[in-house]
Design an enzyme around this catalytic site. Structure first.
Site, PDB file in Angstrom:
ATOM      1  N   SER A 267       5.438   9.131  13.562  1.00  0.00           N
ATOM      2  CA  SER A 267       6.893   9.087  13.497  1.00  0.00           C
ATOM      3  C   SER A 267       7.491   9.727  14.737  1.00  0.00           C
ATOM      4  O   SER A 267       6.909  10.648  15.330  1.00  0.00           O
ATOM      5  CB  SER A 267       7.368   9.827  12.245  1.00  0.00           C
ATOM      6  OG  SER A 267       8.753   9.668  12.062  1.00  0.00           O
TER       7      SER A 267
ATOM      8  N   ASP B  34      16.134   7.702   6.330  1.00  0.00           N
ATOM      9  CA  ASP B  34      14.820   7.711   5.686  1.00  0.00           C
ATOM     10  C   ASP B  34      14.914   7.421   4.195  1.00  0.00           C
ATOM     11  O   ASP B  34      13.970   6.891   3.609  1.00  0.00           O
ATOM     12  CB  ASP B  34      14.157   9.078   5.873  1.00  0.00           C
ATOM     13  CG  ASP B  34      13.381   9.181   7.173  1.00  0.00           C
ATOM     14  OD1 ASP B  34      13.166   8.143   7.824  1.00  0.00           O
ATOM     15  OD2 ASP B  34      13.005  10.307   7.536  1.00  0.00           O
TER      16      ASP B  34
ATOM     17  N   HIS C 145       6.455  15.809  10.027  1.00  0.00           N
ATOM     18  CA  HIS C 145       5.638  14.731   9.452  1.00  0.00           C
ATOM     19  C   HIS C 145       4.155  15.008   9.650  1.00  0.00           C
ATOM     20  O   HIS C 145       3.378  15.017   8.712  1.00  0.00           O
ATOM     21  CB  HIS C 145       5.997  13.384  10.090  1.00  0.00           C
ATOM     22  CG  HIS C 145       7.094  12.665   9.385  1.00  0.00           C
ATOM     23  ND1 HIS C 145       6.933  12.106   8.140  1.00  0.00           N
ATOM     24  CD2 HIS C 145       8.364  12.401   9.742  1.00  0.00           C
ATOM     25  CE1 HIS C 145       8.070  11.535   7.762  1.00  0.00           C
ATOM     26  NE2 HIS C 145       8.956  11.699   8.711  1.00  0.00           N
TER      27      HIS C 145
ATOM     28  N   GLN D 118     -10.955  -0.140   0.896  1.00  0.00           N
ATOM     29  CA  GLN D 118     -11.342  -1.016  -0.205  1.00  0.00           C
ATOM     30  C   GLN D 118     -10.126  -1.687  -0.846  1.00  0.00           C
ATOM     31  O   GLN D 118     -10.200  -2.836  -1.294  1.00  0.00           O
ATOM     32  CB  GLN D 118     -12.168  -0.267  -1.252  1.00  0.00           C
ATOM     33  CG  GLN D 118     -11.456   0.856  -1.982  1.00  0.00           C
ATOM     34  CD  GLN D 118     -11.601   2.192  -1.293  1.00  0.00           C
ATOM     35  OE1 GLN D 118     -11.833   2.265  -0.089  1.00  0.00           O
ATOM     36  NE2 GLN D 118     -11.472   3.269  -2.054  1.00  0.00           N
TER      37      GLN D 118
ATOM     38  N   GLN E 235      11.320  15.131  12.249  1.00  0.00           N
ATOM     39  CA  GLN E 235      10.186  14.291  12.607  1.00  0.00           C
ATOM     40  C   GLN E 235       8.937  15.127  12.853  1.00  0.00           C
ATOM     41  O   GLN E 235       7.835  14.750  12.475  1.00  0.00           O
ATOM     42  CB  GLN E 235      10.511  13.464  13.853  1.00  0.00           C
ATOM     43  CG  GLN E 235      11.675  12.522  13.672  1.00  0.00           C
ATOM     44  CD  GLN E 235      11.544  11.655  12.446  1.00  0.00           C
ATOM     45  OE1 GLN E 235      10.659  10.808  12.365  1.00  0.00           O
ATOM     46  NE2 GLN E 235      12.416  11.858  11.466  1.00  0.00           N
TER      47      GLN E 235
ATOM     48  N   GLU F 248      11.441   4.966  17.873  1.00  0.00           N
ATOM     49  CA  GLU F 248      11.565   4.504  16.488  1.00  0.00           C
ATOM     50  C   GLU F 248      12.955   4.843  15.959  1.00  0.00           C
ATOM     51  O   GLU F 248      13.646   3.987  15.399  1.00  0.00           O
ATOM     52  CB  GLU F 248      10.491   5.184  15.648  1.00  0.00           C
ATOM     53  CG  GLU F 248      10.551   4.848  14.166  1.00  0.00           C
ATOM     54  CD  GLU F 248       9.595   5.669  13.334  1.00  0.00           C
ATOM     55  OE1 GLU F 248       9.356   5.292  12.175  1.00  0.00           O
ATOM     56  OE2 GLU F 248       9.094   6.712  13.826  1.00  0.00           O
ATOM     57  N   HIS F 249      13.367   6.090  16.119  1.00  0.00           N
ATOM     58  CA  HIS F 249      14.688   6.550  15.696  1.00  0.00           C
ATOM     59  C   HIS F 249      15.447   7.057  16.914  1.00  0.00           C
ATOM     60  O   HIS F 249      14.926   7.878  17.676  1.00  0.00           O
ATOM     61  CB  HIS F 249      14.586   7.700  14.687  1.00  0.00           C
ATOM     62  CG  HIS F 249      13.706   7.412  13.503  1.00  0.00           C
ATOM     63  ND1 HIS F 249      12.440   7.942  13.364  1.00  0.00           N
ATOM     64  CD2 HIS F 249      13.927   6.659  12.402  1.00  0.00           C
ATOM     65  CE1 HIS F 249      11.912   7.523  12.227  1.00  0.00           C
ATOM     66  NE2 HIS F 249      12.797   6.744  11.620  1.00  0.00           N
TER      67      HIS F 249
ATOM     68  N   ASN G 231      -3.560   5.989   5.960  1.00  0.00           N
ATOM     69  CA  ASN G 231      -4.264   6.799   6.950  1.00  0.00           C
ATOM     70  C   ASN G 231      -4.996   5.912   7.957  1.00  0.00           C
ATOM     71  O   ASN G 231      -4.842   4.685   7.964  1.00  0.00           O
ATOM     72  CB  ASN G 231      -5.225   7.779   6.265  1.00  0.00           C
ATOM     73  CG  ASN G 231      -6.322   7.056   5.481  1.00  0.00           C
ATOM     74  OD1 ASN G 231      -6.604   5.880   5.697  1.00  0.00           O
ATOM     75  ND2 ASN G 231      -6.938   7.773   4.555  1.00  0.00           N
TER      76      ASN G 231
ATOM     77  N   GLU H 269      -0.423 -37.178  28.604  1.00  0.00           N
ATOM     78  CA  GLU H 269      -1.442 -36.219  28.174  1.00  0.00           C
ATOM     79  C   GLU H 269      -2.730 -36.919  27.753  1.00  0.00           C
ATOM     80  O   GLU H 269      -3.648 -36.280  27.221  1.00  0.00           O
ATOM     81  CB  GLU H 269      -0.906 -35.378  27.011  1.00  0.00           C
ATOM     82  CG  GLU H 269       0.273 -34.492  27.406  1.00  0.00           C
ATOM     83  CD  GLU H 269       0.798 -33.665  26.245  1.00  0.00           C
ATOM     84  OE1 GLU H 269       0.328 -33.877  25.102  1.00  0.00           O
ATOM     85  OE2 GLU H 269       1.660 -32.808  26.483  1.00  0.00           O
TER      86      GLU H 269
ATOM     87  N   TYR I 142       0.851  -1.187   0.000  1.00  0.00           N
ATOM     88  CA  TYR I 142       0.000   0.000   0.000  1.00  0.00           C
ATOM     89  C   TYR I 142       0.889   1.240   0.000  1.00  0.00           C
ATOM     90  O   TYR I 142       1.795   1.375   0.815  1.00  0.00           O
ATOM     91  CB  TYR I 142      -0.915   0.030   1.234  1.00  0.00           C
ATOM     92  CG  TYR I 142      -1.965   1.113   1.135  1.00  0.00           C
ATOM     93  CD1 TYR I 142      -3.258   0.820   0.724  1.00  0.00           C
ATOM     94  CD2 TYR I 142      -1.654   2.438   1.417  1.00  0.00           C
ATOM     95  CE1 TYR I 142      -4.216   1.808   0.592  1.00  0.00           C
ATOM     96  CE2 TYR I 142      -2.599   3.447   1.282  1.00  0.00           C
ATOM     97  CZ  TYR I 142      -3.878   3.130   0.873  1.00  0.00           C
ATOM     98  OH  TYR I 142      -4.823   4.113   0.737  1.00  0.00           O
TER      99      TYR I 142
ATOM    100  N   HIS J 233      -1.526 -40.737  19.689  1.00  0.00           N
ATOM    101  CA  HIS J 233      -0.194 -40.187  19.557  1.00  0.00           C
ATOM    102  C   HIS J 233       0.847 -41.198  20.016  1.00  0.00           C
ATOM    103  O   HIS J 233       1.852 -41.461  19.340  1.00  0.00           O
ATOM    104  CB  HIS J 233      -0.048 -38.912  20.417  1.00  0.00           C
ATOM    105  CG  HIS J 233      -0.636 -37.680  19.808  1.00  0.00           C
ATOM    106  ND1 HIS J 233      -1.985 -37.516  19.626  1.00  0.00           N
ATOM    107  CD2 HIS J 233      -0.052 -36.541  19.340  1.00  0.00           C
ATOM    108  CE1 HIS J 233      -2.216 -36.328  19.084  1.00  0.00           C
ATOM    109  NE2 HIS J 233      -1.056 -35.717  18.895  1.00  0.00           N
TER     110      HIS J 233
END
Length: 442
Positions: A245, A369, A270, A199, A267, A335-336, A222, A423, A138, A428
Site C-alpha cells: 500500500s 478505504d 499496513h 490451494q 499507510q 495508489e493514493h 500473501n 495478405e 479471496y 477470406h
C-alpha cells in the site's frame, strides 16, 4: 516524550542532482516472489489440478491446522453468514451497512449497458455487455480481518450481474472473523469455503469436485496467494498483482502537520513495505510534519511496523512549487494521492497517474478505504500509469455485434477482398466476395 531521533525518514530535494537516482531507489519494489515460493506454489497447483478436493483438504489441514475429512466440512452453511450478522454489535452492523450502501450506490453508476446503431444501408453494429458467470473472491483469514475488502470486491461483482460469487477465506485453527462473514452476508456472497493459500486459488482456477471453476479471481493475499494468482492467469482472469500500500500527499504547507503525519501513518501501519511520501514546496512545513511524526509515532498501536516502513520506504520531498510537485507525483503514479491544498480543483487537470485522488484538507485517504464509495482496490507500484481501480466493468465482458444488410455486405466485401488478398488469405477474400451483390446476380 519522543524526539525526532527516534525514527528516520528520507529527506529528498527535487532540485538536487541525485534526486532521480534516490527516488528510483526509494520506489524500487520487486513484485516477483523468490524461486522457493514459486516452486512450492507450482507443486500445490499441480496437486489440486490432478487430485481436486483431496489435495485441497490435505493442504488446508496441514497449513491451517485443520482436521477436516472432506470439503463439506470446510464449506459454511448460508445461515452462518446471517448468524454472524446478528452476532456483531449494532454499531458494527450499521457501519457495514452504511459502507455497503455507499459502495453500491457509487458502483451502480459504472454499470455499462449494451448499445447498437444502424447505418444508412441497414447494417447494424454494436456491443453486447454481459456479466461474468462465476467469480472467486479471496479474503485473508484468521486474525486478519478485512470486511471492507469483502464489500469492495463483492459489491461491484453483484452490481455487474455476476451469477455466483464464491468466497474463500482461510480459518487457521478454525478461527473466523464474524465481521468478514457479516460483510459477506450484506454483500450477497453466494458461497463461503474456509480454505486459503495457493490451494484455494488453484481450486477456483481449475475447479474441483466441490468447487466449480470461476471466470475471475479477485482479492488480496500473501506472497503465496499472489504467486498462485500470477501462475493461473490465462486459465482465469485476475484483478491484479498488488504491491504494498502507498500514499503520496501533496501539501501547500497550510494543513495541520499532525493531520498529515497521521495520513502518512495510515499507510505505513499496513506493513513494513508500505510507502508514505509527502511532497511540499514549504521546507518549514516538512520539518513540522517530521516533528509531528516523531511525537505521535510512539503512541501508535502498530508503531513498530510504521517505524520500519517509514525508515525503509518513506520520504519527505522538497519541491520548488506545485507544478514540480505534480511532476514528481505523476512520475511516482501513486495508489493514493492526497491533494491537501487550498484549491485542489486547480491541480486536478494536471494529475495524469493516480489510483484514487483525495481532494482538499478534509478528505483523508482512510475515508476511501472504508466508506466514501469508490473502490479501494487500486493499482500499486506505479501501475496507475496504465490501470484503474477495480469496478463493475472488471466483471463485465464486451462482445461486438455485426449484422450486415445485403447492401452493407456488398460494400464491406469489396474492401475486405482487397485486404484479404494482400495478405494471401484466399478463403477470406472469396468468403467476402460471395456476399457481393453482383456475385449473386451472376
Amino acid at each position: 516524550m519522543a524526539d525526532a531521533n527516534d525514527f528516520s525518514i528520507a529527506r529528498l530535494n527535487a532540485t538536487q542532482a541525485d534526486f532521480d537516482a534516490r527516488l528510483d531507489a526509494l520506489l524500487a519494489w520487486d513484485s516477483v516472489s523468490d524461486a522457493g515460493v514459486t516452486q512450492v506454489v507450482a507443486e500445490i497447483l499441480q496437486a489440486v489440478k490432478s487430485r481436486g478436493d483431496d489435495a485441497v483438504v490435505e493442504y488446508t489441514n496441514r497449513l491451517d491446522r485443520r482436521q477436516a475429512s472432506s470439503m463439506a466440512e470446510l464449506t459454511l452453511a448460508p445461515e452462518l453468514l446471517q448468524q454472524a450478522l446478528e452476532d456483531i454489535s449494532p454499531e458494527q452492523r450499521q457501519a457495514l451497512e452504511v459502507a455497503a450502501e455507499r459502495v453500491r450506490r457509487y458502483h451502480e453508476r459504472q454499470h455499462q449497458a449494451s448499445w447498437r446503431y444502424t447505418e444508412a444501408d441497414g447494417t447494424v453494429l454494436g456491443q453486447q455487455i454481459t456479466a461474468m458467470e462465476r467469480v472467486g473472491l479471496y479474503v485473508p483469514g484468521g486474525k486478519a480481518s478485512y470486511p471492507s475488502s469483502v464489500l469492495m470486491n463483492a459489491i461491484p461483482a453483484k452490481v455487474a450481474g455476476v451469477d455466483e460469487l464464491i468466497m474463500v477465506v482461510p480459518a487457521p485453527d478454525g478461527e473466523l472473523s464474524s465481521m468478514v462473514l457479516a460483510a459477506a452476508a450484506i454483500a450477497g456472497v453466494d458461497r463461503v469455503v474456509t480454505i486459503g493459500g495457493a490451494q484455494a486459488v488453484a481450486a477456483l482456477a481449475f475447479g474441483t469436485e466441490s468447487i466449480p471453476k470461476v471466470d475471475k479471481i479477485v482479492g488480496p493475499g500473501n506472497i503465496y496467494v499472489a504467486t498462485a494468482k500470477r501462475a493461473v492467469y490465462g486459465q482465469v482472469d485476475i484483478d491484479m498483482i498488488a504491491g504494498p500500500s502507498e500514499i503520496l500527499v501533496i501539501c501547500d504547507g497550510q494543513t495541520d502537520p499532525e493531520w498529515i503525519a497521521m495520513d502518512l501513518f495510515s499507510q505505513a501501519e499496513h506493513d513494513e513495505q508500505a510507502q508514505s511520501i509527502l511532497v511540499s514546496p514549504d521546507a518549514d512545513f516538512l520539518v513540522q510534519v517530521e516533528q509531528a511524526m516523531a511525537r505521535l509515532l510512539p503512541d501508535l498501536q502498530r508503531s513498530k511496523i510504521a517505524r520500519e516502513s517509514l525508515a525503509k520506504r518513506g520520504a519527505l520531498i522538497k519541491v520548488v512549487d506545485m507544478d514540480q510537485a505534480l511532476v514528481v507525483s505523476n512520475r511516482i503514479a501513486p495508489e493514493h494521492l492526497e491533494l491537501s491544498v487550498a484549491d485542489p480543483e486547480s491541480l486536478l487537470p494536471k494529475v495524469r497517474h493516480a489510483g484514487a485522488i483525495f481532494m482538499g484538507r478534509y478528505t483523508p485517504e482512510a475515508l476511501g478505504d472504508y466508506c466514501a464509495g469508490p473502490n479501494h482496490v487500486l493499482p500499486t507500484s506505479g501501475t496507475a500509469r496504465f490501470s484503474s481501480p477495480l469496478g463493475v466493468y472488471d466483471f463485465q465482458k464486451r462482445s461486438s455485434i455485426i449484422m450486415c444488410s445485403p447492401q452493407g455486405a456488398d460494400v464491406l466485401a469489396r474492401t475486405a477482398s482487397v485486404l484479404a488478398r494482400s495478405e494471401d488469405l484466399e478463403a477470406h477474400a472469396r468468403s467476402a466476395e460471395l456476399r457481393m451483390l453482383e456475385s449473386k446476380q451472376d
